[in-house]
Design a protein around this motif. Structure first.
Motif, PDB file in Angstrom:
ATOM      1  N   ASP A 103       0.919  -1.555   0.224  1.00 32.27           N
ATOM      2  CA  ASP A 103       0.372  -0.139  -0.126  1.00 32.27           C
ATOM      3  C   ASP A 103       0.376   1.434   0.562  1.00 32.27           C
ATOM      4  OD1 ASP A 103      -1.928   1.762   0.095  1.00 32.27           O
ATOM      5  OD2 ASP A 103      -2.909   0.799   1.958  1.00 32.27           O
ATOM      6  N   GLU A 104       0.879   2.455  -0.548  1.00 33.74           N
ATOM      7  CA  GLU A 104       0.905   3.584  -0.745  1.00 33.74           C
ATOM      8  C   GLU A 104       1.466   4.519   0.499  1.00 33.74           C
ATOM      9  OE1 GLU A 104      -0.257   5.951  -3.943  1.00 33.74           O
ATOM     10  OE2 GLU A 104      -0.039   4.943  -5.340  1.00 33.74           O
ATOM     11  N   ASN A 105       0.330   3.811   1.079  1.00 35.93           N
ATOM     12  CA  ASN A 105       0.265   4.985   2.434  1.00 35.93           C
ATOM     13  C   ASN A 105       1.366   4.240   3.850  1.00 35.93           C
ATOM     14  OD1 ASN A 105      -1.792   7.559   1.489  1.00 35.93           O
ATOM     15  ND2 ASN A 105      -3.290   6.056   1.966  1.00 35.93           N
ATOM     16  N   TYR A 106       1.294   3.304   3.317  1.00 32.84           N
ATOM     17  CA  TYR A 106       1.956   2.258   4.498  1.00 32.84           C
ATOM     18  C   TYR A 106       3.859   2.757   4.216  1.00 32.84           C
ATOM     19  CZ  TYR A 106       4.748  -1.401   6.559  1.00 32.84           C
ATOM     20  OH  TYR A 106       5.700  -2.534   7.380  1.00 32.84           O
ATOM     21  N   VAL A 107       4.319   2.856   3.814  1.00 29.30           N
ATOM     22  CA  VAL A 107       5.628   4.228   3.951  1.00 29.30           C
ATOM     23  C   VAL A 107       5.313   5.511   4.890  1.00 29.30           C
ATOM     24  CG1 VAL A 107       7.608   5.125   3.131  1.00 29.30           C
ATOM     25  CG2 VAL A 107       6.581   3.278   2.038  1.00 29.30           C
ATOM     26  N   TYR A 108       4.493   5.905   4.909  1.00 26.13           N
ATOM     27  CA  TYR A 108       4.145   7.077   4.810  1.00 26.13           C
ATOM     28  C   TYR A 108       3.589   6.716   6.290  1.00 26.13           C
ATOM     29  CZ  TYR A 108       2.270  11.952   5.907  1.00 26.13           C
ATOM     30  OH  TYR A 108       1.190  12.872   6.465  1.00 26.13           O
ATOM     31  N   THR A 109       3.344   6.387   6.730  1.00 21.54           N
ATOM     32  CA  THR A 109       2.549   6.116   8.478  1.00 21.54           C
ATOM     33  C   THR A 109       3.992   5.499   8.862  1.00 21.54           C
ATOM     34  OG1 THR A 109       0.575   4.792   6.737  1.00 21.54           O
ATOM     35  CG2 THR A 109       0.997   4.269   9.551  1.00 21.54           C
ATOM     36  N   ILE A 111       6.972   6.491   8.813  1.00 20.22           N
ATOM     37  CA  ILE A 111       7.839   7.766   8.944  1.00 20.22           C
ATOM     38  C   ILE A 111       7.337   8.547   9.858  1.00 20.22           C
ATOM     39  CG2 ILE A 111       9.048   9.938   8.101  1.00 20.22           C
ATOM     40  CD1 ILE A 111       8.933   7.849   4.904  1.00 20.22           C
ATOM     41  N   GLN A 112       5.925   8.758   9.892  1.00 25.89           N
ATOM     42  CA  GLN A 112       5.397   9.372  10.861  1.00 25.89           C
ATOM     43  C   GLN A 112       5.642   8.295  12.288  1.00 25.89           C
ATOM     44  OE1 GLN A 112       0.920   9.539  10.044  1.00 25.89           O
ATOM     45  NE2 GLN A 112       1.649  12.011   9.644  1.00 25.89           N
ATOM     46  N   SER A 115       9.084   8.657  13.940  1.00 25.57           N
ATOM     47  CA  SER A 115       9.454  10.351  15.200  1.00 25.57           C
ATOM     48  C   SER A 115       8.733  10.294  15.813  1.00 25.57           C
ATOM     49  CB  SER A 115       9.130  11.263  13.758  1.00 25.57           C
ATOM     50  OG  SER A 115       7.368  11.481  13.665  1.00 25.57           O
TER      51      SER A 115
END
Length: 539
Positions: A103-109, A111-112, A115
Motif C-alpha cells: 500500500d502507498e500509505n504504508y511507508v508514509y505511516t 515514517i510518522q 519520528s
C-alpha cells in the motif's frame, strides 16, 4: 498481578555527558515598590532591636498532600486483524502483511510513527544528573567497628501474675508493631487468676499495648499474615487454632473445634504461600502437623502424623516443637521434635508415608528453634540442649558446624536477614549470643546480658537491625545491634559459601580421646567449637 518488563542497558552505552560551565548572573524578575502603599506604614518610636552576630533567617513550613501510588497491569494482545484473517494461522498473516506493505500509505505511516518513537526513546535516554551509578557496588567497611547492642525499649506484661513471652511476630508492613504471645509452659503451674490475654505492642508506646487479644486458652504461638497485616493466626495451649482481624477488635474471628484440633499445646503456626492468603499449618507435641484454611476452621484440610516408621501410628509419633517453612521451597518443610530429631517432609507427596522424607539427629533434648538460612536455603540452624548446630542438606551424616556446649540451656535462635554468616541464640541465663562464623568460631562475637530471668523467644526484624527478646516473666526487650552486624560485608556471600562447602567435604574423625565416644566429625576448622558432646572435654 503486577506485570513488569525491565529494560537493562549500561550507562556508558547511551546519553550524552553533562558539561557545566560558569556564566554571569541574570535578572529574571524585578518588582518595583509601590509608592501608594507608603501611607499604610506607621513609624514606631521608640524602637527596641536585638542584634545578633548571625544573620536572621526566615522560617517557612508547608504541608503537601501525600502522593498515592498503585500498581496496574495491562495485558497486551495482538490485534488489528480483519475478521477474515485468523491471527493464529501463519500463512494468512504473512499474506495480509505482504498486501499491506504494498500500500502507498504504508511507508508514509511508518515514517510518522518512527519520528514519534524516536522522541520517546530520546526521553528515556535523558540523563539524571543526580543518579548514583555505583551505589550498589559500595559496601560499608565496618570491620574495625567492635560489635555492640543497646536496649531501645522494654515491654512488660501488665498482669500481676507474670507469664512467659513464648512467641514474637513483627508487623509485616514497616515493622512498627510487635505481636507477643503469652503463656505459662510449666506443667500444672497455671493458676485460676492467670490471664489468657496476649498483646500487640506499638514500638513508640511501650507503656500500654495497642490491642489486647483474648483467646479461649493462652497463646503459645502467634503469627502475622504476610499478605494481610490485619490478620493474625495463633496456636493455643489447649491445642486450638484461632485467627484475629485487628479491624474487628481483640476477640477471635473464628476458632477451631476442640475435637478436630491438637491434643497438646501448638508450638508452631506458619502461613503458607497461596493465592487466597488464608492457608496455614500448625505443629504440636501431640505428634501431628495440621493444615488449615482460616475461612473454615471447623476441621483441618490435611493431617500428617510424625511417625518416622511411616506407618502413621499416632502412638509412635514424635512430638513437634519447632516448625520451619521456606516460601522459596514451597513443597518442603521441616519439623523439630522433642526427641532431638529434625524430620524433613514433602507436602506434595501422594501418600502420608512418602511425605516423611528423612531425618537428622544430633541433639540430646528438644529442638526449640529450626530455621533455614535466608541466603542459602540448603543450610539450616537448630537450637537444642546446650548447643546450636548448622546443617546442610548435602551432608546427611552430621551437622557441618556447631557451637560449644554452654553451661546454660539454649532456648531459641534465628538467622540474620542481612548477613548470611550471622545468627542469634538465647540462653536460660538471660544472655543473647550473636555469632559470626566468618569472624570468630570458638566463641560468639557478642554476648549481651539482656535480663536476669531466662530468655525464651527471639525474633529479628526484617531490616536486621532490631531484635526482640522475650523472657520467662513476660518482659520483651527490644535491642538495636551495631551497623557491622546488620551490614553486608564485602564478599561475605562467597566466603560463607566456601566455608559451608569445605565443612561438608571435611573427613570424619575417629572419636573422642577422653571418653572414646564416636564423634560426628573431625574436630578441625569445620566445628565452631571443639568439644565432645558427651564428656564435654576439649577434642
Amino acid at each position: 498481578m503486577e506485570i513488569v518488563y525491565v529494560y537493562v542497558k549500561k550507562r556508558s552505552e547511551f546519553g550524552r555527558q553533562c558539561n557545566f560551565s560558569d556564566r554571569l548572573g541574570e535578572t529574571n524578575v524585578d518588582i518595583q515598590p509601590d509608592p501608594s502603599q507608603a501611607s499604610n506604614f506607621i513609624e514606631r518610636d521608640p524602637i527596641d532591636a536585638a542584634i545578633q552576630c548571625a544573620s536572621d533567617m526566615s522560617e517557612h513550613e508547608v504541608n503537601t498532600e501525600r502522593f498515592e501510588m498503585e500498581n496496574q497491569g495491562v495485558n497486551h494482545l495482538e490485534g488489528g486483524w480483519p475478521k477474515d484473517v485468523n491471527p493464529l494461522e501463519m500463512e494468512q498473516t504473512i499474506r495480509f502483511r505482504k498486501k499491506v506493505e504494498k500500500d502507498e500509505n504504508y511507508v508514509y505511516t511508518i515514517i510518522q510513527l518512527g519520528s514519534l518513537m524516536e522522541h520517546c526513546i530520546k526521553q528515556n535516554n535523558a540523563i539524571n544528573i543526580y543518579e548514583e551509578y555505583f551505589e550498589d557496588e559500595e559496601t560499608a567497611d565496618v570491620a574495625d567497628e567492635p560489635p555492640s547492642a543497646k536496649t531501645i525499649s522494654v515491654f512488660r506484661d501488665p498482669n500481676l501474675i507474670k507469664r512467659t513471652a513464648t512467641h514474637l511476630s513483627w508487623h509485616p508492613d514497616g515493622s512498627k508493631k510487635l505481636a507477643v504471645a503469652y503463656s505459662s509452659l510449666e506443667f500444672q503451674r497455671s493458676s485460676k487468676d492467670m490471664s489468657y490475654e496476649s498483646y500487640i505492642w506499638d514500638l513508640e508506646n511501650p507503656n500500654k499495648p495497642e490491642l489486647v487479644l483474648r483467646p479461649s486458652s493462652p497463646l503459645v504461638s502467634l503469627e502475622y499474615n504476610p499478605k494481610d497485616s490485619h490478620i493474625l493466626v495463633g496456636g493455643c495451649y489447649n491445642g486450638q487454632i484461632a485467627y484475629w482481624d485487628t479491624r474487628k477488635g481483640g476477640q477471635p474471628v473464628e476458632l477451631s473445634t476442640v475435637e478436630f484440633s491438637h491434643r497438646d499445646p501448638v508450638y508452631g503456626t506458619i502461613w503458607l504461600q497461596s493465592k487466597t492468603g488464608t492457608d496455614c499449618f500448625s505443629a504440636s507435641t501431640d505428634g501431628q502437623v495440621l493444615w488449615w484454611d482460616i475461612r473454615k476452621l471447623t476441621e483441618p484440610i490435611e493431617t500428617l502424623v510424625m511417625d518416622i516408621s511411616r506407618k502413621g501410628v499416632l502412638e509412635n509419633a514424635l512430638g513437634a516443637i519447632a516448625l520451619e517453612f521456606e516460601p522459596t521451597m514451597p513443597t518442603k518443610f521441616m519439623v523439630g521434635t522433642e526427641q532431638g530429631m529434625v524430620i524433613t517432609c514433602n507436602r506434595k507427596a501422594k501418600t502420608p508415608a512418602e511425605k516423611i522424607v528423612g531425618t537428622y539427629s544430633g541433639h540430646h533434648g528438644p529442638i526449640y528453634a529450626l530455621a533455614r538460612n535466608p541466603f542459602f536455603p540448603k543450610n539450616f540452624l537448630t537450637v537444642g540442649d546446650w548447643t546450636a548446630r548448622i546443617w546442610s542438606e548435602d551432608c546427611k551424616e552430621s551437622s557441618i558446624m556447631w557451637t560449644k556446649y554452654h553451661m546454660a540451656y539454649l532456648t531459641d535462635g534465628c538467622w540474620s536477614t542481612i548477613r548470611p554468616a550471622v545468627f542469634f541464640t538465647s540462653k536460660m541465663d538471660g544472655t543473647l549470643d550473636i555469632w559470626d562464623f566468618l569472624f570468630k568460631q570458638n566463641n560468639p562475637s557478642l554476648s549481651v546480658k539482656v535480663c536476669d530471668e531466662p530468655l525464651f523467644s527471639l525474633r529479628l526484624q526484617d531490616t536486621g537491625r532490631f531484635i526482640g527478646c522475650g523472657s520467662k516473666l513476660g518482659t520483651v526487650t527490644l535491642l538495636e545491634v551495631s551497623s557491622g552486624l546488620c551490614t553486608l560485608q564485602r564478599n561475605e556471600k562467597n566466603l560463607a559459601t566456601a566455608v559451608s562447602v569445605s565443612c561438608c567435604k571435611w573427613p570424619r574423625g575417629p572419636g573422642c580421646a577422653s571418653c572414646h565416644s564416636p564423634l560426628a566429625g573431625d574436630p578441625g576448622p569445620r566445628a565452631l567449637a571443639l568439644s565432645c558432646p558427651l564428656c564435654l572435654s576439649d577434642v
